[in-house]
Design a protein around this motif. Structure first.
Motif, PDB file in Angstrom:
ATOM      1  N   ASP A  69       0.851  -1.190   0.000  1.00  0.00           N
ATOM      2  CA  ASP A  69       0.000   0.000   0.000  1.00  0.00           C
ATOM      3  C   ASP A  69       0.894   1.251   0.000  1.00  0.00           C
ATOM      4  O   ASP A  69       1.615   1.484   0.979  1.00  0.00           O
ATOM      5  N   PRO A  70       0.881   2.055  -1.052  1.00  0.00           N
ATOM      6  CA  PRO A  70       1.749   3.239  -1.103  1.00  0.00           C
ATOM      7  C   PRO A  70       1.495   4.223   0.038  1.00  0.00           C
ATOM      8  O   PRO A  70       2.386   4.983   0.407  1.00  0.00           O
ATOM      9  N   ASP A  71       0.292   4.182   0.609  1.00  0.00           N
ATOM     10  CA  ASP A  71      -0.047   5.118   1.681  1.00  0.00           C
ATOM     11  C   ASP A  71       0.279   4.587   3.073  1.00  0.00           C
ATOM     12  O   ASP A  71       0.097   5.299   4.057  1.00  0.00           O
ATOM     13  N   TYR A  72       0.746   3.322   3.159  1.00  0.00           N
ATOM     14  CA  TYR A  72       1.025   2.743   4.480  1.00  0.00           C
ATOM     15  C   TYR A  72       2.436   2.173   4.557  1.00  0.00           C
ATOM     16  O   TYR A  72       2.710   1.285   5.332  1.00  0.00           O
ATOM     17  N   PHE A  73       3.324   2.670   3.727  1.00  0.00           N
ATOM     18  CA  PHE A  73       4.712   2.223   3.781  1.00  0.00           C
ATOM     19  C   PHE A  73       5.352   2.775   5.050  1.00  0.00           C
ATOM     20  O   PHE A  73       5.234   3.962   5.358  1.00  0.00           O
ATOM     21  N   LEU A  74       6.021   1.901   5.823  1.00  0.00           N
ATOM     22  CA  LEU A  74       6.567   2.284   7.133  1.00  0.00           C
ATOM     23  C   LEU A  74       5.479   2.869   8.023  1.00  0.00           C
ATOM     24  O   LEU A  74       5.682   3.841   8.745  1.00  0.00           O
ATOM     25  N   GLY A  75       4.321   2.246   7.961  1.00  0.00           N
ATOM     26  CA  GLY A  75       3.211   2.700   8.792  1.00  0.00           C
ATOM     27  C   GLY A  75       2.662   4.047   8.383  1.00  0.00           C
ATOM     28  O   GLY A  75       2.032   4.733   9.188  1.00  0.00           O
ATOM     29  N   GLY A  76       2.884   4.444   7.119  1.00  0.00           N
ATOM     30  CA  GLY A  76       2.401   5.723   6.634  1.00  0.00           C
ATOM     31  C   GLY A  76       3.399   6.852   6.789  1.00  0.00           C
ATOM     32  O   GLY A  76       3.113   7.997   6.397  1.00  0.00           O
ATOM     33  N   LYS A  77       4.569   6.556   7.322  1.00  0.00           N
ATOM     34  CA  LYS A  77       5.588   7.607   7.518  1.00  0.00           C
ATOM     35  C   LYS A  77       6.256   8.004   6.205  1.00  0.00           C
ATOM     36  O   LYS A  77       6.862   9.066   6.113  1.00  0.00           O
ATOM     37  N   MET A  78       6.156   7.142   5.199  1.00  0.00           N
ATOM     38  CA  MET A  78       6.757   7.436   3.904  1.00  0.00           C
ATOM     39  C   MET A  78       5.734   7.137   2.812  1.00  0.00           C
ATOM     40  O   MET A  78       5.170   6.048   2.759  1.00  0.00           O
ATOM     41  N   GLN A  79       5.464   8.112   1.980  1.00  0.00           N
ATOM     42  CA  GLN A  79       4.492   7.957   0.901  1.00  0.00           C
ATOM     43  C   GLN A  79       5.200   7.484  -0.367  1.00  0.00           C
ATOM     44  O   GLN A  79       6.171   8.104  -0.817  1.00  0.00           O
ATOM     45  N   LEU A  80       4.716   6.386  -0.924  1.00  0.00           N
ATOM     46  CA  LEU A  80       5.255   5.894  -2.186  1.00  0.00           C
ATOM     47  C   LEU A  80       4.431   6.426  -3.348  1.00  0.00           C
ATOM     48  O   LEU A  80       3.249   6.743  -3.195  1.00  0.00           O
ATOM     49  N   LYS A  81       5.054   6.509  -4.495  1.00  0.00           N
ATOM     50  CA  LYS A  81       4.388   7.065  -5.680  1.00  0.00           C
ATOM     51  C   LYS A  81       4.099   5.935  -6.675  1.00  0.00           C
ATOM     52  O   LYS A  81       4.990   5.465  -7.381  1.00  0.00           O
ATOM     53  N   ARG A  82       2.842   5.549  -6.693  1.00  0.00           N
ATOM     54  CA  ARG A  82       2.433   4.431  -7.531  1.00  0.00           C
ATOM     55  C   ARG A  82       2.689   4.706  -9.011  1.00  0.00           C
ATOM     56  O   ARG A  82       3.112   3.810  -9.753  1.00  0.00           O
ATOM     57  N   GLU A  83       2.462   5.952  -9.444  1.00  0.00           N
ATOM     58  CA  GLU A  83       2.618   6.263 -10.866  1.00  0.00           C
ATOM     59  C   GLU A  83       4.059   6.083 -11.332  1.00  0.00           C
ATOM     60  O   GLU A  83       4.314   5.687 -12.480  1.00  0.00           O
ATOM     61  N   LEU A  84       5.027   6.352 -10.432  1.00  0.00           N
ATOM     62  CA  LEU A  84       6.431   6.158 -10.791  1.00  0.00           C
ATOM     63  C   LEU A  84       6.774   4.668 -10.858  1.00  0.00           C
ATOM     64  O   LEU A  84       7.571   4.240 -11.699  1.00  0.00           O
ATOM     65  N   ALA A  85       6.169   3.884  -9.963  1.00  0.00           N
ATOM     66  CA  ALA A  85       6.372   2.432 -10.005  1.00  0.00           C
ATOM     67  C   ALA A  85       5.815   1.867 -11.307  1.00  0.00           C
ATOM     68  O   ALA A  85       6.435   1.013 -11.955  1.00  0.00           O
ATOM     69  N   GLU A  86       4.635   2.347 -11.708  1.00  0.00           N
ATOM     70  CA  GLU A  86       4.021   1.865 -12.944  1.00  0.00           C
ATOM     71  C   GLU A  86       4.874   2.220 -14.157  1.00  0.00           C
ATOM     72  O   GLU A  86       5.059   1.389 -15.071  1.00  0.00           O
ATOM     73  N   ALA A  87       5.415   3.435 -14.177  1.00  0.00           N
ATOM     74  CA  ALA A  87       6.241   3.855 -15.307  1.00  0.00           C
ATOM     75  C   ALA A  87       7.499   3.000 -15.404  1.00  0.00           C
ATOM     76  O   ALA A  87       7.951   2.654 -16.508  1.00  0.00           O
ATOM     77  N   ALA A  88       8.065   2.646 -14.260  1.00  0.00           N
ATOM     78  CA  ALA A  88       9.271   1.813 -14.261  1.00  0.00           C
ATOM     79  C   ALA A  88       8.958   0.404 -14.740  1.00  0.00           C
ATOM     80  O   ALA A  88       9.679  -0.163 -15.573  1.00  0.00           O
ATOM     81  N   VAL A  89       7.881  -0.186 -14.235  1.00  0.00           N
ATOM     82  CA  VAL A  89       7.515  -1.556 -14.614  1.00  0.00           C
ATOM     83  C   VAL A  89       7.096  -1.618 -16.078  1.00  0.00           C
ATOM     84  O   VAL A  89       7.299  -2.639 -16.760  1.00  0.00           O
ATOM     85  N   ASP A  90       6.552  -0.533 -16.591  1.00  0.00           N
ATOM     86  CA  ASP A  90       6.152  -0.496 -18.003  1.00  0.00           C
ATOM     87  C   ASP A  90       7.337  -0.743 -18.933  1.00  0.00           C
ATOM     88  O   ASP A  90       7.170  -1.238 -20.054  1.00  0.00           O
ATOM     89  N   LYS A  91       8.551  -0.407 -18.487  1.00  0.00           N
ATOM     90  CA  LYS A  91       9.734  -0.663 -19.311  1.00  0.00           C
ATOM     91  C   LYS A  91       9.917  -2.164 -19.543  1.00  0.00           C
ATOM     92  O   LYS A  91      10.244  -2.609 -20.647  1.00  0.00           O
ATOM     93  N   ILE A  92       9.669  -2.932 -18.504  1.00  0.00           N
ATOM     94  CA  ILE A  92       9.760  -4.392 -18.631  1.00  0.00           C
ATOM     95  C   ILE A  92       8.605  -4.924 -19.462  1.00  0.00           C
ATOM     96  O   ILE A  92       8.792  -5.803 -20.318  1.00  0.00           O
TER      97      ILE A  92
END
Length: 377
Positions: A69-92
């Protein structure tokens, strides 16, 4: 072996593979997907960290799959960016000609198989059946991958410890104090040097006792384990075989027991034994073990029993390779679960420092210490 020097020193057999959350996925020149050993590290880290990383990593794949869950990484202390993950995986996905979710799963399962191969290297290839072991995972991301790894290995039980993310540090705090001593003494069952062996064992026991005394371990908390290095005559390698001694000494009557222990260990490792061959004993070892004061205090911190149904934290869509689509699974918060709470996969269990993914047919239960113990139907 260090440079040209062969050192006979105590060591731990550790096998490493590039399968961490920051391990980078790429398609090689042959068109095959590879994961690791190159890593994005902590800085810049996976693409979803938003700190400049652009290469697809295992963490990015887990975000795309919906497991993390991008909104609950480290208990919500760090926000992940799903769109950047998708762009990276799209390369594969583009390189392989598959969908984004299929590419993410390919990264996920390739990482799992890399870890399974490392486990098989130190079990199956050394005559040990991993199905006889109890699988315990450690590290912040391992609980995401352990379910599929257990299925691949054919295991029936595994555990996600409550302190999984800091398991090594936790173990360092509560583990026993240990020291190993060894003495070289070449003898064989054809002409067993009882006096020489007992002299070596006596010196080893004294050295181990002195070590534990200096470490402040009380006599009643000291334990000693003996083993020898043995081989068949003309073999160029030895194997370690544990044995028990009475009153710190061996006798001629103990020789058949020592020889049989060697035969059994050799058969376990190499699937053969040569009962008529001479057995040589090349060295004798002692492991001095001291129980650390206060190491059991954590066991007093137990959970109350679960009363009534468990609380559902949320529901989240996870890509399931078997069906080829995103399916909604229940999500539970580990901190809200009590002893005896029952969980049925597929589901997710979230904690501040890790996420556990239970697959179908994986039945979990919280023990009284807050660990998640899983049985596979």
């Amino acid at each position: 072996m260090i440079h040209d020097d062969s050192l006979g020193i105590p060591k731990v057999d550790v096998r490493s593979v590039g399968a961490g959350g920051g391990s980078i996925a790429f398609v090689d020149e042959g068109g095959l997907l590879q994961v690791g050993p190159r890593s994005a590290g902590a800085r810049p880290g996976p693409a979803c960290y938003g700190q400049g990383g652009t290469e697809p990593t295992v963490t990015d794949a887990n975000v795309v799959l919906g497991i993390v869950d991008p909104d609950y990484f480290l208990g919500g202390k760090m926000q992940l960016k799903r769109e950047l993950a998708e762009a990276a995986v799209d390369k594969i996905a583009t390189r392989l000609g598959v969908t984004r979710q299929e590419a993410a799963y390919a990264i996920y399962t390739t990482s799992n198989h890399n870890m399974v191969a490392a486990i098989e290297e130190i079990t199956v290839r050394e005559g040990i059946n991993p199905r006889d072991s109890f699988f315990v995972c450690g590290g912040g991301a391992t609980a995401i991958h352990i379910a599929e790894m257990a299925d691949i290995l054919g295991l029936k039980r595994y555990m996600v410890p409550r302190f999984m993310a800091g398991l090594s540090a936790f173990g360092g705090l509560i583990s026993d104090i240990r020291s190993e001593e060894s003495a070289v003494l070449l003898t064989s069952d054809a002409d067993f040097n009882v006096a020489g062996v007992n002299d070596a064992l006596k010196r080893l026991k004294q050295a181990g006792d002195n070590f534990l005394a200096e470490a402040g371990v009380a006599p009643e908390n000291r334990q000693f384990e003996f083993s020898f290095l043995g081989r068949y005559e003309y073999q160029s390698f030895e194997i370690e075989v544990p044995f028990e001694v009475k009153d710190g000494a061996v006798s001629e009557s103990d020789l058949p027991t020592l020889v049989e222990a060697f035969h059994k260990m050799h058969e376990r490792i190499y699937s053969i034994r040569a009962d008529n061959d001479v057995v040589e004993f090349t060295a004798w070892k002692l492991r001095a073990i001291g129980k650390r004061s206060g190491q059991d205090i954590w066991q007093k911190n137990t959970l109350p029993d679960q009363n009534g149904p468990i609380d559902l934290k949320a529901r989240r869509g996870i890509y399931q390779q078997e069906s080829g689509r995103v399916e909604t699974v229940p999500v539970y918060e580990l901190a809200q679960l009590r002893a005896g709470a029952q969980l049925a996969g597929p589901c997710l269990v979230e904690a501040e420092t890790f996420t556990a993914y239970l697959k179908d047919q994986h039945q979990g239960q919280i023990d009284r210490y807050g660990n998640l113990v899983v049985n596979i139907a």
